[in-house]
Design an enzyme around this catalytic site. Structure first.
Site, short mmCIF file in Angstrom:
data_model
loop_
_atom_site.label_atom_id
_atom_site.label_comp_id
_atom_site.label_asym_id
_atom_site.label_seq_id
_atom_site.Cartn_x
_atom_site.Cartn_y
_atom_site.Cartn_z
N GLY A 146 5.71 -6.83 72.27
CA GLY A 146 5.13 -5.49 72.38
C GLY A 146 4.99 -4.71 71.10
N GLY B 184 2.82 -5.42 68.69
CA GLY B 184 1.43 -5.43 68.23
C GLY B 184 1.03 -6.65 67.43
N THR C 299 -0.37 -9.63 68.50
CA THR C 299 -1.68 -10.15 68.90
C THR C 299 -2.80 -9.18 68.53
OG1 THR C 299 -0.63 -11.31 70.75
CG2 THR C 299 -3.02 -11.08 70.82
N SER D 136 28.31 -10.64 63.06
CA SER D 136 28.23 -9.27 62.55
C SER D 136 29.23 -8.32 63.21
CB SER D 136 26.81 -8.73 62.75
OG SER D 136 26.47 -8.67 64.12
N LYS E 202 19.96 -1.89 64.14
CA LYS E 202 21.34 -1.43 64.37
C LYS E 202 21.53 0.03 63.95
CE LYS E 202 23.27 -6.09 63.95
NZ LYS E 202 24.08 -7.03 63.17
#
Length: 787
Positions: free
Chosen positions: A363, A365, A367, A683, A726
């Site tokens: 989602g 962007g 494509t 992490s 993060k």
């Protein structure tokens, strides 16, 4: 001409000529356009009508300097001049003599030179040698004409009557049409006999070329005669078939195929021969047979491919930048890389196209960015989804021996585009499968390699097709599932998730106008406030991209459309207060920090495919034998981080103020909530260690601090990935102090300014620095207990 007309002055005006060398005895018309050249012409006409014609080294130079001109030229006399309506002067010059330039001046109104006229003499050469050279020149010239060299009428007769060797060579070489550099070398050869030898060498080379050309022409003529003969025989055959009432449809079809083949100019020889072969086969077999249908399908495919059709690239960089900015908000690094490609293409003309790979969460962007690149370039756009593709034949095609065989999806996409240089997007390359039918990733290695794809052979076509002009773009959500050799051929460009502010901007500029248009909503029918958008983003969607945000906006638009359709024609105002009337109760609850500092609970952050999220690390102790238990659906790496943290604490127990003997008397339990969600990675090491130190020292962990970083047994804090997501997760949860590894500070530059201004980012190198910031002191702890 009179002696006065032939007398040449020492200082003389100069005209710089391009792409031609003027020889003595040569009569040539020239068009004079440049201002300096016209003024030199006028100066010459007002005095002696003599002018020096010097050839430019580089024809592109508009205002030549002395270094741009050759130093040997021809003094010519102006025979005739006509001024054309546009101011251009057409002048007829006649070459008189060679001249060497001693000094030249280009700064004034016209170019002027001090010259030395070359006196030509035959020196000590014998008459026999000179006569032999003259005859050889004339014989060679005669042979070139016989082999097809195009020369002016009666030129041979004119040359046959010339006895002066110098004049003979100049006349011949001025009519051969040789390259400027070679002609200048002949002009600079001042010895007439040496000049004759050089011209004889040029004629010999010309004869060799003409002989080869004649051989080719003869072969072509023979082939054409054969084709003509076959054509007449075919016509007769058609007439016979027409009389008998058979084969007329097939003949028309064959004729149509051959006409289409003739119209394709740049089809490779190998492909053309294969099509001609298949047309001949089709002509000889019954049209009703199954094989005829297979051959027809193959010929149709071959003739429909864009062998010689290309779209012209629009290399206007400013226009491309405007289009990318119109279609996509932010993504500055990606846009910059695309504009760099266009800039290189504009300067270098021919480059091997890069294979860009856009990697990022769903989602964001990826494509649509490919579509924008195609629109900016003015190319056709083709998208091919590779998700779930297992069969290698999907890429390379099936062999014609199979029933229902077709070319692979690469060739199908090229045909769909109708040009041989589209922008070809290979979507979801990280989801390609591999099984007994082959590995599509391996088949794509050739497609995406600029060193190989100029001759890509599809199994169905059986002949090479040039894919080097295609701009391939790939997309993926992650890179670790992509074949390593396949990944090596691509330039990875990461598209991070959007911040809340970026999503608000995208919604206002792109998503709301798009959904208003799709749902028939006009601007005076609805108003959505920024606060309402922020609430939709935070409480109804959790994603790195904007796909779900667009769905929620579409849902609002449908409800507004229904109100207007039912006759309630009042402008609908969507605010943060009334958003639940349209979308229902919130679907997602914000990550919220702890209400107060607590012992044994540290606030970490995690990266997910949909963005960042808070990660609370809880630890507790109980009587036991020194065992450690880890829960919360943790991966192996995360478990190892917890063990490393405990080992570090044991090694530094006295420094940290912990009784070393306690470790053998208790069991430790570390838990990370949201146990249904798998978690892994190093992490969380810093948060785990802080939680354990807090547990053993009874010092609460600050609830307004979030942290991330990998730890080592020596207490160093190592860099991690997903930093931007993060930090944004912490900001979203209203935690403004963030501890991060010092080696990650170079990534902070990519954060938006409004994020950097509101966040207190603290870089650390050692665990001791983390504990000093995150843990409250003893006095604060006592105050908390009293409270």
């Amino acid at each position: 001409m009179s002696e006065q007309e032939l007398e040449i002055p020492e200082r003389i005006p100069v005209i710089a000529v391009r792409d031609i060398v003027i020889f003595p005895h040569m009569v040539v018309p020239l068009f004079i356009k440049r201002d300096k050249s016209q003024k030199a012409l006028n100066e010459s006409l007002s005095s002696h009508r003599k002018i020096l014609l010097l050839t430019q080294k580089d024809p592109e130079v508009e205002d030549p300097t002395p270094d741009d001109l050759y130093r040997v030229g021809t003094v010519a006399i102006i025979s005739k001049m006509i001024t054309l309506p546009d101011g251009t002067q057409r002048v007829l010059f006649q070459g008189l003599s060679r001249a060497k330039v001693k000094n030249i001046k280009t700064e004034g109104e016209f170019i002027e030179a001090e010259i030395e006229v070359v006196e030509e003499s035959l020196g000590e050469y014998s008459e026999v040698e000179i006569e032999a050279l003259k005859r050889s020149l004339k014989d060679s010239l005669q042979k070139t004409v016989e082999l097809g060299k195009s020369l002016p009428p009666d030129f041979l007769i004119f040359v046959a009557n010339i006895e002066d060797p110098a004049k003979l060579t100049d006349i011949i070489v001025s009519n051969l049409g040789i390259k400027t550099e070679e002609a200048q070398k002949i002009l600079e050869t001042l010895d007439p006999v040496e000049r004759m030898k050089k011209v004889l060498e040029i004629l010999g080379r010309e004869i060799q070329l003409l002989e080869v050309q004649k051989k080719i022409m003869d072969e072509t003529k023979e082939r054409m005669e054969k084709m003509q003969r076959e054509f007449f025989l075919r016509q007769q055959l058609q007439s016979i078939q027409k009389e008998l009432g058979i084969g007329s449809e097939l003949s028309e079809e064959i004729k149509e195929y051959r006409e289409k083949l003739a119209q394709i100019k740049n089809m490779p020889r190998e492909a053309r021969e294969e099509v001609e072969k298949q047309i001949s086969r089709l002509e000889k077999i019954p049209s009703e047979s199954a094989e005829a249908g297979v051959i027809r399908t193959y010929i149709d495919w071959m003739l429909s491919l864009p062998w010689d059709k290309s779209t012209r690239d629009n290399l206007d960089i400013k226009r491309a930048k405007r289009i990318l900015d119109e279609d996509h908000y932010d993504l500055e690094k990606v846009k910059e890389r695309i504009l760099e490609y266009l800039s290189v293409r504009k300067l270098a003309k021919k480059i091997k196209g890069p294979i860009l790979c856009f990697v990022g969460p769903p989602g964001v962007g990826k494509t649509s960015l490919g579509k924008s690149i195609a629109r900016a370039l003015g190319r056709k756009f083709v998208r091919m989804s590779l998700g779930g593709v297992h069969d290698e034949a999907e890429i390379r095609g099936h062999r014609r021996t199979y029933v229902g065989a077709l070319p692979g999806r690469i060739i199908q996409g090229i045909k769909q585009a109708g040009s041989n240089n589209p922008v070809f997007m290979l979507d979801e390359v990280d989801k390609i499968g591999a099984d007994f039918r082959g590995d599509p990733s391996s088949a794509l290695l050739e497609v995406l390699d600029p060193e190989q794809n100029f001759a890509f052979v599809d199994h169905y076509l059986g002949v090479p097709f040039d894919l080097s002009k295609v701009m391939f773009i790939t997309t993926a959500n992650v890179t670790h599932t992509i074949h390593p050799a396949f990944l090596d051929r691509m330039e990875i460009i990461y598209l991070p998730g959007y911040t809340e502010e970026e999503k608000v901007h995208i919604a206002k500029k792109f998503l709301i106008p798009k959904q208003m248009k799709e749902n028939g909503i006009k601007p005076d029918m609805i108003q959505i406030s920024d606060d309402a958008l922020r609430r939709i983003i935070s409480e109804y969607t959790r994603e790195a991209g904007v796909r779900n945000l667009e769905r929620q906006i579409a849902s609002i638009m449908r409800k507004v459309a229904r109100r207007w359709a039912e006759g309630k024609k009042r402008r609908v105002r969507i605010t943060a207060r009334n958003i639940q009337k349209f979308l229902g109760p919130p679907l997602i609850f914000k990550d919220e920090p702890l209400p107060e500092p607590k012992v044994g609970i540290a606030t970490g952050v995690a990266w997910t495919p949909t963005g960042g999220t808070l990660l609370f690390v809880e630890s507790t102790k109980m009587p036991g034998k020194g065992d450690i238990r880890l829960t919360g659906s943790l991966g192996d790496v995360l478990k190892e981080s917890a063990i490393a943290a405990l080992s570090f604490i044991k090694s530094r127990a006295e420094i940290l103020g912990i009784d070393p003997e306690i470790f053998g008397k208790i069991d430790i339990h570390i838990h990370i909530p949201q146990g249904a969600i798998p978690k892994d990675g190093p992490s969380a090491g810093v948060a785990i260690l802080t939680s354990l130190v807090s547990l053993f020292t009874d010092r609460p962990v600050r609830n307004d601090v979030a942290m991330t970083g990998e730890i080592t047994l020596s207490g160093s804090v190592l860099p991690i990935g997903g930093l931007k997501e993060k930090i944004l997760a912490a900001k979203r949860s209203k935690i403004h102090t963030f501890i991060l590894p010092k080696k990650n500070m170079n990534e902070v530059e990519d954060l938006p300014n409004y994020v950097k201004q509101k966040m207190n980012l603290i870089p650390v190198e050692e665990v001791d620095e983390v504990l000093k910031i995150a843990l409250l002191d003893e006095k604060r702890k006592r105050n908390n207990r009293k409270a």
